[in-house]
Design a protein around this motif. Structure first.
Motif, mmCIF file in Angstrom:
data_model
loop_
_atom_site.group_PDB
_atom_site.id
_atom_site.type_symbol
_atom_site.label_atom_id
_atom_site.label_comp_id
_atom_site.label_asym_id
_atom_site.label_seq_id
_atom_site.Cartn_x
_atom_site.Cartn_y
_atom_site.Cartn_z
ATOM 1 N N VAL A 29 -18.580 -4.961 21.484
ATOM 2 C CA VAL A 29 -17.826 -3.805 21.968
ATOM 3 C C VAL A 29 -16.894 -4.288 23.065
ATOM 4 C CG1 VAL A 29 -17.969 -1.490 22.935
ATOM 5 C CG2 VAL A 29 -19.804 -2.321 21.440
ATOM 6 N N LEU A 30 -15.595 -4.090 22.863
ATOM 7 C CA LEU A 30 -14.585 -4.569 23.807
ATOM 8 C C LEU A 30 -13.965 -3.391 24.547
ATOM 9 C CD1 LEU A 30 -12.821 -6.928 24.865
ATOM 10 C CD2 LEU A 30 -11.256 -6.426 22.974
ATOM 11 N N TYR A 31 -13.976 -3.481 25.878
ATOM 12 C CA TYR A 31 -13.350 -2.465 26.724
ATOM 13 C C TYR A 31 -12.134 -3.045 27.414
ATOM 14 C CZ TYR A 31 -17.050 0.956 26.209
ATOM 15 O OH TYR A 31 -17.909 1.897 25.695
ATOM 16 N N GLN A 32 -11.217 -2.175 27.813
ATOM 17 C CA GLN A 32 -9.991 -2.598 28.490
ATOM 18 C C GLN A 32 -10.284 -3.165 29.874
ATOM 19 O OE1 GLN A 32 -6.902 -2.436 27.039
ATOM 20 N NE2 GLN A 32 -6.094 -3.542 28.797
ATOM 21 N N SER A 33 -11.259 -2.564 30.573
ATOM 22 C CA SER A 33 -11.536 -3.026 31.937
ATOM 23 C C SER A 33 -12.996 -3.445 32.083
ATOM 24 C CB SER A 33 -11.217 -1.922 32.946
ATOM 25 O OG SER A 33 -12.187 -0.899 32.875
ATOM 26 N N ARG A 34 -13.225 -4.329 33.012
ATOM 27 C CA ARG A 34 -14.584 -4.811 33.275
ATOM 28 C C ARG A 34 -15.508 -3.694 33.768
ATOM 29 N NH1 ARG A 34 -16.710 -10.079 34.129
ATOM 30 N NH2 ARG A 34 -18.783 -9.878 35.045
ATOM 31 N N PRO A 35 -15.050 -2.804 34.672
ATOM 32 C CA PRO A 35 -15.940 -1.720 35.110
ATOM 33 C C PRO A 35 -16.417 -0.841 33.945
ATOM 34 C CG PRO A 35 -14.116 -1.922 36.633
ATOM 35 C CD PRO A 35 -13.811 -2.816 35.464
ATOM 36 N N ASP A 36 -15.552 -0.583 32.978
ATOM 37 C CA ASP A 36 -15.959 0.205 31.812
ATOM 38 C C ASP A 36 -16.990 -0.553 30.981
ATOM 39 O OD1 ASP A 36 -14.286 2.339 32.465
ATOM 40 O OD2 ASP A 36 -12.613 1.519 31.307
ATOM 41 N N ALA A 37 -16.782 -1.838 30.814
ATOM 42 C CA ALA A 37 -17.739 -2.668 30.061
ATOM 43 C C ALA A 37 -19.082 -2.725 30.787
ATOM 44 C CB ALA A 37 -17.176 -4.073 29.865
ATOM 45 N N GLU A 38 -19.044 -2.829 32.110
ATOM 46 C CA GLU A 38 -20.278 -2.866 32.876
ATOM 47 C C GLU A 38 -21.019 -1.527 32.813
ATOM 48 O OE1 GLU A 38 -18.882 -4.229 36.676
ATOM 49 O OE2 GLU A 38 -18.986 -6.331 36.065
ATOM 50 N N ALA A 39 -20.271 -0.429 32.810
ATOM 51 C CA ALA A 39 -20.887 0.893 32.676
ATOM 52 C C ALA A 39 -21.561 1.023 31.313
ATOM 53 C CB ALA A 39 -19.838 1.989 32.862
ATOM 54 N N PHE A 40 -20.907 0.517 30.274
ATOM 55 C CA PHE A 40 -21.493 0.542 28.931
ATOM 56 C C PHE A 40 -22.761 -0.320 28.883
ATOM 57 C CE2 PHE A 40 -21.798 -1.174 24.579
ATOM 58 C CZ PHE A 40 -21.973 0.019 23.885
ATOM 59 N N ALA A 41 -22.704 -1.503 29.472
ATOM 60 C CA ALA A 41 -23.864 -2.394 29.487
ATOM 61 C C ALA A 41 -25.032 -1.766 30.251
ATOM 62 C CB ALA A 41 -23.483 -3.738 30.106
ATOM 63 N N ALA A 42 -24.744 -1.037 31.317
ATOM 64 C CA ALA A 42 -25.800 -0.366 32.086
ATOM 65 C C ALA A 42 -26.385 0.808 31.299
ATOM 66 C CB ALA A 42 -25.244 0.111 33.420
ATOM 67 N N TRP A 43 -25.583 1.437 30.458
ATOM 68 C CA TRP A 43 -26.026 2.590 29.679
ATOM 69 C C TRP A 43 -26.963 2.188 28.541
ATOM 70 C CZ3 TRP A 43 -24.771 3.470 24.472
ATOM 71 C CH2 TRP A 43 -25.199 4.681 23.957
ATOM 72 N N ILE A 44 -26.798 1.018 27.968
ATOM 73 C CA ILE A 44 -27.572 0.621 26.783
ATOM 74 C C ILE A 44 -29.089 0.700 27.017
ATOM 75 C CG2 ILE A 44 -28.102 -1.293 25.227
ATOM 76 C CD1 ILE A 44 -25.118 -1.991 25.324
ATOM 77 N N PRO A 45 -29.655 0.118 28.078
ATOM 78 C CA PRO A 45 -31.108 0.230 28.264
ATOM 79 C C PRO A 45 -31.576 1.680 28.421
ATOM 80 C CG PRO A 45 -30.212 -1.458 29.713
ATOM 81 C CD PRO A 45 -29.049 -0.752 29.089
ATOM 82 N N GLN A 46 -30.768 2.507 29.086
ATOM 83 C CA GLN A 46 -31.116 3.922 29.242
ATOM 84 C C GLN A 46 -31.133 4.618 27.882
ATOM 85 O OE1 GLN A 46 -28.125 5.420 31.889
ATOM 86 N NE2 GLN A 46 -28.712 4.034 33.533
ATOM 87 N N ALA A 47 -30.157 4.304 27.041
ATOM 88 C CA ALA A 47 -30.072 4.910 25.719
ATOM 89 C C ALA A 47 -31.240 4.479 24.844
ATOM 90 C CB ALA A 47 -28.750 4.543 25.061
ATOM 91 N N LEU A 48 -31.579 3.206 24.887
ATOM 92 C CA LEU A 48 -32.714 2.724 24.100
ATOM 93 C C LEU A 48 -34.013 3.384 24.546
ATOM 94 C CD1 LEU A 48 -31.808 -1.052 23.817
ATOM 95 C CD2 LEU A 48 -31.676 0.681 22.022
ATOM 96 N N ALA A 49 -34.171 3.575 25.849
ATOM 97 C CA ALA A 49 -35.362 4.250 26.368
ATOM 98 C C ALA A 49 -35.406 5.705 25.903
ATOM 99 C CB ALA A 49 -35.385 4.173 27.892
ATOM 100 N N ALA A 50 -34.268 6.367 25.874
ATOM 101 C CA ALA A 50 -34.220 7.757 25.411
ATOM 102 C C ALA A 50 -34.581 7.853 23.930
ATOM 103 C CB ALA A 50 -32.835 8.346 25.656
ATOM 104 N N VAL A 51 -34.104 6.917 23.127
ATOM 105 C CA VAL A 51 -34.443 6.902 21.698
ATOM 106 C C VAL A 51 -35.939 6.654 21.518
ATOM 107 C CG1 VAL A 51 -34.114 5.660 19.530
ATOM 108 C CG2 VAL A 51 -32.137 6.261 20.925
ATOM 109 N N GLU A 52 -36.495 5.699 22.254
ATOM 110 C CA GLU A 52 -37.939 5.440 22.177
ATOM 111 C C GLU A 52 -38.739 6.668 22.592
ATOM 112 O OE1 GLU A 52 -39.800 2.925 20.959
ATOM 113 O OE2 GLU A 52 -37.899 2.190 20.193
#
Length: 60
Positions: A29-52
Motif C-alpha cells: 500500500v503506497l501513500y503520498q506522504s509518510r505521515p499517512d503511511a505511518e497512520a495506516f501502519a498504526a491502524w493495521i494491528p488495531q484492525a486485526l484485533a477488532a476482527v479477532e
C-alpha cells in the motif's frame, strides 16, 4: 477488512492510498506522504484485533 460473516473494519486514515498491489501473497500500500503511511501502519494491528474480537464474540 472483514470476514465471511459480514463484520467490517474500516480504515480511518483520511488520505486514500496512491496505489495498492498484491504480489506473491503480500499487499503493498503506497501513500503520498509518510505521515499517512505511518497512520495506516498504526491502524493495521488495531484492525486485526477488532476482527479477532469479532470472531471470538460471534454468535450463531
Amino acid at each position: 477488512m472483514g470476514d465471511d460473516y459480514f463484520q467490517r473494519v474500516n480504515c480511518g486514515v483520511k488520505a486514500p492510498p496512491v496505489d495498492v498491489r498484491l504480489a506473491e501473497g503480500s499487499m503493498f500500500v503506497l501513500y503520498q506522504s509518510r505521515p499517512d503511511a505511518e497512520a495506516f501502519a498504526a491502524w493495521i494491528p488495531q484492525a486485526l484485533a477488532a476482527v479477532e474480537h469479532g470472531y471470538r464474540t460471534m454468535r450463531g
